[in-house]
Design an enzyme around this catalytic site. Structure first.
Site, short mmCIF file in Angstrom:
data_model
loop_
_atom_site.label_atom_id
_atom_site.label_comp_id
_atom_site.label_asym_id
_atom_site.label_seq_id
_atom_site.Cartn_x
_atom_site.Cartn_y
_atom_site.Cartn_z
N TYR A 97 98.67 -51.29 -6.86
CA TYR A 97 97.70 -50.20 -6.99
C TYR A 97 96.98 -49.89 -5.68
O TYR A 97 95.83 -49.46 -5.68
CB TYR A 97 96.68 -50.50 -8.09
CG TYR A 97 97.29 -50.99 -9.37
CD1 TYR A 97 98.00 -50.12 -10.20
CD2 TYR A 97 97.20 -52.32 -9.74
CE1 TYR A 97 98.59 -50.57 -11.38
CE2 TYR A 97 97.79 -52.79 -10.91
CZ TYR A 97 98.48 -51.91 -11.73
OH TYR A 97 99.07 -52.36 -12.88
N HIS A 98 97.69 -50.06 -4.54
CA HIS A 98 97.05 -49.87 -3.24
C HIS A 98 97.80 -48.90 -2.33
O HIS A 98 97.97 -49.18 -1.14
CB HIS A 98 96.93 -51.22 -2.52
CG HIS A 98 96.15 -52.25 -3.26
ND1 HIS A 98 96.26 -53.61 -3.02
CD2 HIS A 98 95.21 -52.13 -4.25
CE1 HIS A 98 95.45 -54.28 -3.82
NE2 HIS A 98 94.80 -53.40 -4.57
N PRO A 99 98.28 -47.75 -2.82
CA PRO A 99 98.97 -46.83 -1.91
C PRO A 99 98.05 -46.38 -0.79
O PRO A 99 96.89 -46.05 -1.02
CB PRO A 99 99.40 -45.67 -2.81
CG PRO A 99 98.47 -45.74 -3.99
CD PRO A 99 98.17 -47.19 -4.18
N SER A 100 98.59 -46.36 0.42
CA SER A 100 97.76 -46.12 1.61
C SER A 100 98.57 -45.44 2.70
O SER A 100 99.79 -45.37 2.65
CB SER A 100 97.23 -47.46 2.16
OG SER A 100 96.57 -48.21 1.18
N HIS A 110 101.04 -52.54 -1.47
CA HIS A 110 101.27 -53.97 -1.64
C HIS A 110 102.21 -54.19 -2.82
O HIS A 110 101.86 -53.83 -3.95
CB HIS A 110 99.94 -54.69 -1.91
CG HIS A 110 99.06 -54.81 -0.72
ND1 HIS A 110 97.70 -54.52 -0.75
CD2 HIS A 110 99.33 -55.20 0.55
CE1 HIS A 110 97.18 -54.73 0.44
NE2 HIS A 110 98.15 -55.15 1.25
#
Length: 580
Positions: free
Chosen positions: A498-501, A323
């Site tokens: 802070y949302h690596p996916s 994000h």
């Protein structure tokens, strides 16, 4: 004050394999979990508690027991430099004029749940129905739609306000309303309402749209991390072995099957552990690195690092989704917000208030209010999430670019980005950081949506009751709000949310880039699963910590349903030891 003093780190490290071990001996467990983050804590806890399995949990980071981590706002004192965070420097991003922003990731037991802002967010039902559609061609698909994942969310949740078909009250994860709400947060909520957005009392309810106050994973001034919620109740259980500062070098394979791991312990020595099944939950940046170091990944890339390819999976490390977040910063015309509340006499006063009365600013996570809006089609699905932070808040590589004074920051986030990046090996050395290229805002649609989100919330700054408290807008330049100027502002300040996916994503069998099947199993390798955010087929709309825990819970359920472990073997082994 004792609430800000350092506490002795403690490690609950019971021995699941009752052996006297030398450095060259191999321990044997039922399950090895690589990574003690949010998903790793949940899957380990469920397998110990419900399957009575002997579990080894290996975490490369530190203990989660620290006063600044425990207090809801404490992470703001360490997010820009701390041993509890690993800072992944991205490769220079050409579309961002060569910037190489950091992606901080947790380096602590509990993972993101031990260092994040604690916002409790699941995303919307359509996110998971999309997963189900992606996986519908799988013959063995256990179901990933909203109806399939909701029971996991609900069972984990201990909500202090909501109790209905969507929310549970008896789970170990304590979910609460903000312990303290600053006036700046209230003014933000009122100003966005004045722009025509509805007040939303539950962002995890039937609709995301609107503005309101988030719920958080804490209670009475203490963080409710995955480590506290799921592991702490089992710290005396001999089936659970937790090893901190233990970094896995590779997954050991034998004839197409995962049989254990090789890791470096806290003293730097190399050890081996064997198990019937290995679960990788090291996070979206490290999980693909570990698979590739083990010979699982794109054949050409592995060959370039002289790593023998055991399973050619071209999707490992691809499809990185995060994000993107861009700030709007304004200076206040009065002493509003949290400026310098964590230093000097203000810190002492806040600490005393908390110790004496159990309330005050220390019970806030530092961000209380937010919104989900669609600036282009107001009645459509929200495309932008916003966070209101009652301070001037910037990332490590942009600190100092605006005045440090009383103010507020509103960050806008594209919730369903189209941009895709990658994770690759820097070298075959397990100690080397991976190469990470997130490509934030690279897709033109993401940039257009971010610009519209910025423009919408700039209007909120100019709307009562916020506008009467603002002296001036620091960034972006309020004198030039053209598309080009706002896009340049976004390139200068965009950072990770802070949302690596999705770097080892689930997919249908006919998808050549799918790394996992619908039961979280690595394709081409027996007894190897991945259950962290890298498994996501697509990112959810909103914060990702609760979905990470859901993935851990679902993984445990699938293992037990598949009969991968003998649910009674642990009990029989315990009985045999007691008989001796």
């Amino acid at each position: 004050m004792d609430c800000f003093a350092s506490l002795a780190m403690t490690v609950f490290c019971s021995v699941g394999a009752k052996q006297t071990l030398g450095r060259n001996m191999t321990e044997t467990f039922d399950i090895i979990v690589v990574g003690g983050g949010s998903s790793g804590c949940v899957v380990a806890a469920r397998l110990v508690k419900e399957a009575r399995a002997r579990v080894l949990l290996l975490e490369a980071g530190h203990s989660h027991r620290h006063p600044l981590l425990d207090m809801p706002p404490g992470i703001f004192k360490m997010i820009n430099g701390s041993k509890f965070m690993t800072y992944h420097k991205t490769v220079p991003q050409e579309h961002l004029n060569g910037r190489a922003p950091d992606i901080p990731q947790a380096n602590v037991l509990g993972g993101g749940s031990s260092v994040n802002a604690q916002v409790y967010m699941r995303g919307r039902p359509a996110d998971y129905d999309e997963w189900q559609e992606i996986l519908r061609r799988e013959n063995d698909n256990p179901g990933w739609g909203w109806k399939d994942v909701l029971p996991h969310f609900r069972a984990m949740e201990g909500n202090n306000r909501l109790h209905d078909e969507r929310h549970g009250v008896d789970g170990p994860l304590l979910v609460s309303d903000p312990g303290y709400i600053d006036d700046v947060s209230r003014w933000f909520v009122q100003s966005v309402q004045a722009l025509g957005e509805p007040f939303n009392h539950d962002f995890n309810g039937p609709s995301q749209r609107g503005v309101g106050f988030y719920q958080f994973m804490n209670r009475r001034g203490r963080r409710s991390s995955a480590a506290y919620a799921f592991l702490a109740p089992l710290e005396r259980d001999p089936r659970l072995t937790i090893r901190l500062k233990s970094s896995v070098c590779r997954i050991d394979l034998d004839k197409g099957r995962a049989v254990g791991v090789t890791y470096r312990d806290a003293g730097g020595g190399e050890r081996r552990a064997a198990a019937d099944e290995v679960i990788v939950a090291a996070g979206s940046l490290v999980t693909p690195k570990l698979l590739m170091l083990s010979g699982i990944g794109p054949a050409d890339h592995l060959k370039s690092h002289a790593i023998a390819c055991k399973v050619d999976l071209p999707g490992v490390g691809e499809n990185l989704i995060d994000h993107p977040e861009v700030p709007i910063v304004a200076m206040a015309n009065g002493p509003y917000g949290y400026y310098r509340q964590g230093v000097g006499w203000r810190m002492l006063l806040n600490g005393a208030h908390f110790k004496l009365f159990g309330g005050g600013r220390i019970t806030s996570a530092g961000v209380e209010a937010g919104a989900f809006v669609n600036p282009v089609a107001r009645d459509g699905e929200p495309t932008i999430q916003a966070f209101c932070v009652p301070i001037v808040y910037l990332d490590r590589d942009t600190l100092g670019l605006v005045e440090d004074t009383y103010g507020l920051t509103v960050t806008t986030v594209v919730v369903k980005p189209k941009s895709r990046g990658y994770v690759r090996l820097r070298s075959a050395d397990p100690k080397a950081m991976p190469l990470v290229s997130p490509h934030l805002l690279k897709d033109p649609d993401d940039m257009r949506m971010m610009v519209e989100g910025q423009r919408f919330f700039l209007r909120a700054f100019q709307t009562s009751p916020l506008k009467e408290r603002i002296a001036r807008i620091g960034i972006p330049d309020p004198n030039d709000l053209s598309d080009e100027a706002l896009a340049n502002h976004c390139r200068r300040f965009v950072k990770t949310n802070y949302h690596p996916s999705a770097t080892c994503r689930m997919g249908a069998g006919d998808d050549p880039m799918a790394v996992l099947d619908s039961r979280l199993r690595v394709r081409g390798v027996e007894r190897l699963r991945v259950c962290d955010l890298s498994a996501m087929p697509n990112i959810n709309a909103g914060n990702t910590n609760a979905p990470a825990m859901m993935l851990g819970s679902r993984c445990a359920e699938l293992i037990m349903a598949d009969g991968s472990i003998d649910a009674g073997r642990g009990a029989r082994a315990d009985a045999a030891r007691e008989a001796l």
